[in-house]
Scaffold this active site. Structure first.
Site: not given
Lengths: 252, 66
Positions: A97, A158, A184-185, A206
């Protein structure tokens, strides 16, 4: 239904890629990974700490999950290429990644360095999954240099702000011939469902799980949301209408 | 001679291999990568890779992230 997620010729039954960052303990992470149903999970590469106990790798291996190293923390193409090569040597995978960020404040990808790194890593036989801006042109360029997927952000890493520019994600999905992974987001389950309804092939998240009050429960919510969003995308939503359309017959 | 291992200076009294440098930090049998002066050295070659004065050694592993 049989609807595998295929990336670089490898098939996964789960369309949720879960990152391991942010979990308060390995035990919590282990239970969240299990509840998420993920078959692919990210790790970061850092200097060995002689004092650390327990290995995230052992946990991932015990669950039979494929490991996807990232290049988090790299600001230049040269750094990212070096970390990717270290990851390949450590973990025995040529998947990466690719993250090349511009600054600590936004953690937004640096498009110039990202494209440069992607090109170098593809030439070095890596399967490159780049974390990229929600920019359809950059996504196209990444695909052209040989990336196995494109992974546009919904919002900064995050932030939990969801998908700030759904139109751009749709544009990327429409023109891409490699899988588009919303990366993300994501803040909560509905964000993950929306990503899938927009036609993304998978979602990578995550923080929204690992920093939730109950990570295991949120992991299950994400599993269901990704699966539901995928089904809705395949089923085809009804068009939006300005006025009502009776769902009961008017006559009789 | 002095080598720098993960940013920390280390004094070696005699010859030192990359394998010995890595062993100062970890005994893990897998999941670890090492580089000397920025060049990755594959694990099977660690024993046969001697370090020289001033070498910069990086030893990385996977941690939670991403």
């Amino acid at each position: 239904m049989d609807d595998p997620f295929i990336i670089a010729g490898e098939a996964f039954s789960s369309r949720l890629i879960m990152g391991t960052g942010g979990a308060p303990s390995l035990d919590v992470l282990d239970r969240a990974l299990a509840a998420s149903g993920t078959e692919l999970t990210t790790v970061a590469m850092r200097r060995v700490d002689p004092a650390s106990t327990g290995s995230v790798l052992d946990l991932i291996a015990a669950r039979g999950i494929k490991v996807l190293p990232n290049t988090a923390g790299c600001f230049t193409a040269a750094e990212a290429v070096r970390v990717a090569r270290m990851a390949r040597a450590a973990l025995g995978t040529n998947w990466v990644k690719l993250e090349v960020i511009a600054d600590e404040h936004t953690l937004l990808p640096d498009p110039v360095e990202l494209l440069d790194a992607a090109e170098q890593l593809v030439a070095d036989n890596f399967t490159v999954l780049p974390y990229t801006n929600d920019d359809p042109v950059l996504a196209r360029r990444l695909e052209q240099v040989g990336c196995a997927a494109v992974m546009p952000l919904g919002a900064p890493i995050g932030s939990g702000l969801g998908i700030r520019n759904q139109h751009n994600i749709e544009l990327i999905v429409e023109s891409a011939t490699v899988p588009v992974v919303l990366d993300a987001g994501i803040g909560t389950a509905s964000d993950a469902a929306i990503a899938m309804e927009l036609g993304c092939a998978a979602v990578l998240l995550a923080t929204s799980v690992t920093r939730a009050r109950d990570p295991e429960l949120m992991a299950e919510a994400m599993r269901l949301a990704v699966a539901s969003g995928r089904l809705a995308f395949l089923a085809g939503r009804v068009p939006r209408r300005r006025y009502a359309r009776a769902s009961s017959p008017p006559a009789g | 001679m002095q080598v720098v291992i993960n940013g920390r200076p280390h004094q070696a009294s005699g010859a030192m291999s990359l394998a010995q440098a890595v062993a100062l930090l970890t005994t893990a049998a897998s999941g670890v990568a090492a580089a000397v002066n920025g060049e990755v050295v594959r694990r099977p070659a660690w024993e046969s890779t001697p370090l020289a004065d001033g070498d910069q050694v990086e030893v990385l592993t996977a941690v939670q992230g991403g």
